[in-house]
Structure formats: structure tokens, C-alpha cells
Motif scaffolding. Structure first.
Motif, PDB file in Angstrom:
ATOM      1  N   SER A  67      13.571 -97.935  -8.899  1.00  0.00           N
ATOM      2  CA  SER A  67      12.219 -97.481  -9.085  1.00  0.00           C
ATOM      3  C   SER A  67      11.783 -96.476  -8.266  1.00  0.00           C
ATOM      4  CB  SER A  67      11.275 -98.719  -9.222  1.00  0.00           C
ATOM      5  OG  SER A  67      11.573 -99.601 -10.203  1.00  0.00           O
TER       6      SER A  67
ATOM      7  N   VAL B 180      10.980 -92.168  -8.978  1.00  0.00           N
ATOM      8  CA  VAL B 180       9.572 -91.600  -8.539  1.00  0.00           C
ATOM      9  C   VAL B 180       9.998 -90.368  -7.601  1.00  0.00           C
ATOM     10  CG1 VAL B 180       7.373 -91.899  -7.342  1.00  0.00           C
ATOM     11  CG2 VAL B 180       8.212 -93.778  -8.788  1.00  0.00           C
ATOM     12  N   GLN B 181      10.705 -90.785  -6.755  1.00  0.00           N
ATOM     13  CA  GLN B 181      10.972 -89.493  -5.855  1.00  0.00           C
ATOM     14  C   GLN B 181      11.699 -88.379  -6.553  1.00  0.00           C
ATOM     15  OE1 GLN B 181      14.233 -88.915  -4.361  1.00  0.00           O
ATOM     16  NE2 GLN B 181      13.399 -87.462  -3.018  1.00  0.00           N
TER      17      GLN B 181
ATOM     18  N   CYS C 202      11.360 -87.506  -9.541  1.00  0.00           N
ATOM     19  CA  CYS C 202      10.350 -86.690 -10.518  1.00  0.00           C
ATOM     20  C   CYS C 202       9.498 -85.974  -9.719  1.00  0.00           C
ATOM     21  CB  CYS C 202       9.484 -87.985 -11.287  1.00  0.00           C
ATOM     22  SG  CYS C 202      10.645 -88.492 -12.613  1.00  0.00           S
TER      23      CYS C 202
END
Length: 168
Positions: free
Chosen positions: A13, A17-18, A20
């Protein structure tokens, strides 16, 4: 069992996020340090390179990560990555030749596809670690690589005021 699965999910996860946030952060840096033309060229280069790299990567990391019977060797995956990266570069060159994109944008696109091809080799190592269920190594690698890319892009553009140098 469940705690290790939760930990693996957390690692994945965070890297999602990183992954994106990184291109967005790079675009913000370009907007602050350069001009709208540089932002346009950079996003255009991403738009050209990302689909080609995504296609030629063939989800190889996930295939390797699920090869629990070790049907193929690490060298086989690495050789396939060399061939697929060569195909990616060839496809980009053909796209640039056919579309007659200006020389400065073409240089940036070529540098970007080279960078993406080089970093795609880490995918093979990630696939190996995935097959060993060592997701923390994958997560740490992706996070460190992303942060370093952003820092180097920022420093190079700040020092040279050049998108071409920054993409290096």
C-alpha cells in the motif's frame, strides 16, 4: 500468518501511494523550477513512455513472483527483460521517427525511456523477493528509488535550469 499478510499489505500500500505521488511531485518541481513548456514536455514524455514500458514489462515481476516451483531461472527472467527493454526502446524510436517530434522533446523522451528501462531491471529482483515473500525489500527499494529520483531531479534542475539534464 495473518500478521505477516497485513505487514505485506501495508508495504504494498505504501509503495502504491508513493508510486502515484512521485510523478505528481516531479511535475510540481518542474512547475516551480522551470516553466509550463517543460511541464508539458515532461508529461508528454511520460505519456509516450509509460504505456510502452507497461506493455513491454509484461507483468514479469508478478509472473516471477508467483513462480513458486522455480520453473524458470533468474537468468531467464533477466534475459527476457533485456529483450523486452530493447523492444521498448525500438518502439519509442519508431514512434519518434513516425511522429516527427522536435529534437529537444525527442531527447527527453529517449532519456526517459532509457531511465525506465534501467530501473525496470529492479523489477526482476523484486520478483525474486516476491517469490520469497520478502515484500519489505521490494517496498524499501521502491521508496528509496522514488525519493532519490525526486531529489536528483530537483537538484539537477535547480543547478542547471535544464529539463534535459534533470531527466538524466
Amino acid at each position: 500468518f495473518f500478521s505477516s499478510r497485513r505487514r505485506h499489505t501495508r508495504y504494498i500500500s505504501v509503495t502504491g501511494v508513493q508510486t502515484c505521488a512521485l510523478p505528481i511531485s516531479m511535475i510540481v518541481v518542474l512547475a516551480k523550477l522551470l516553466n509550463s513548456e517543460a511541464v508539458g514536455i515532461f508529461t508528454f514524455a511520460l505519456a509516450i513512455c509509460n504505456p510502452v514500458i507497461l506493455f513491454t514489462n509484461m507483468g514479469l515481476r508478478h509472473i516471477q513472483g508467483t513462480d513458486t516451483n522455480l520453473q524458470y531461472t533468474f537468468g531467464t527472467y533477466m534475459a527476457l527483460r533485456i529483450y523486452s527493454n530493447s523492444a521498448a526502446i525500438l518502439i519509442i524510436v519508431v514512434i519518434l521517427f513516425i511522429s516527427k517530434i522536435d529534437i529537444e522533446a525527442s531527447k527527453i523522451i529517449l532519456l526517459m525511456v532509457m531511465f525506465k528501462c534501467i530501473t525496470s531491471f529492479s523489477d526482476i529482483y523484486s520478483g525474486f523477493f516476491q517469490s520469497q515473500e520478502k515484500m519489505q525489500y521490494i517496498a524499501k527499494s521502491i521508496i528509496i528509488r522514488g525519493i532519490c529520483s525526486l531529489i536528483f531531479l530537483t537538484i539537477l534542475i535547480y543547478l542547471t535550469n535544464s529539463l534535459l539534464v534533470g531527466v538524466l
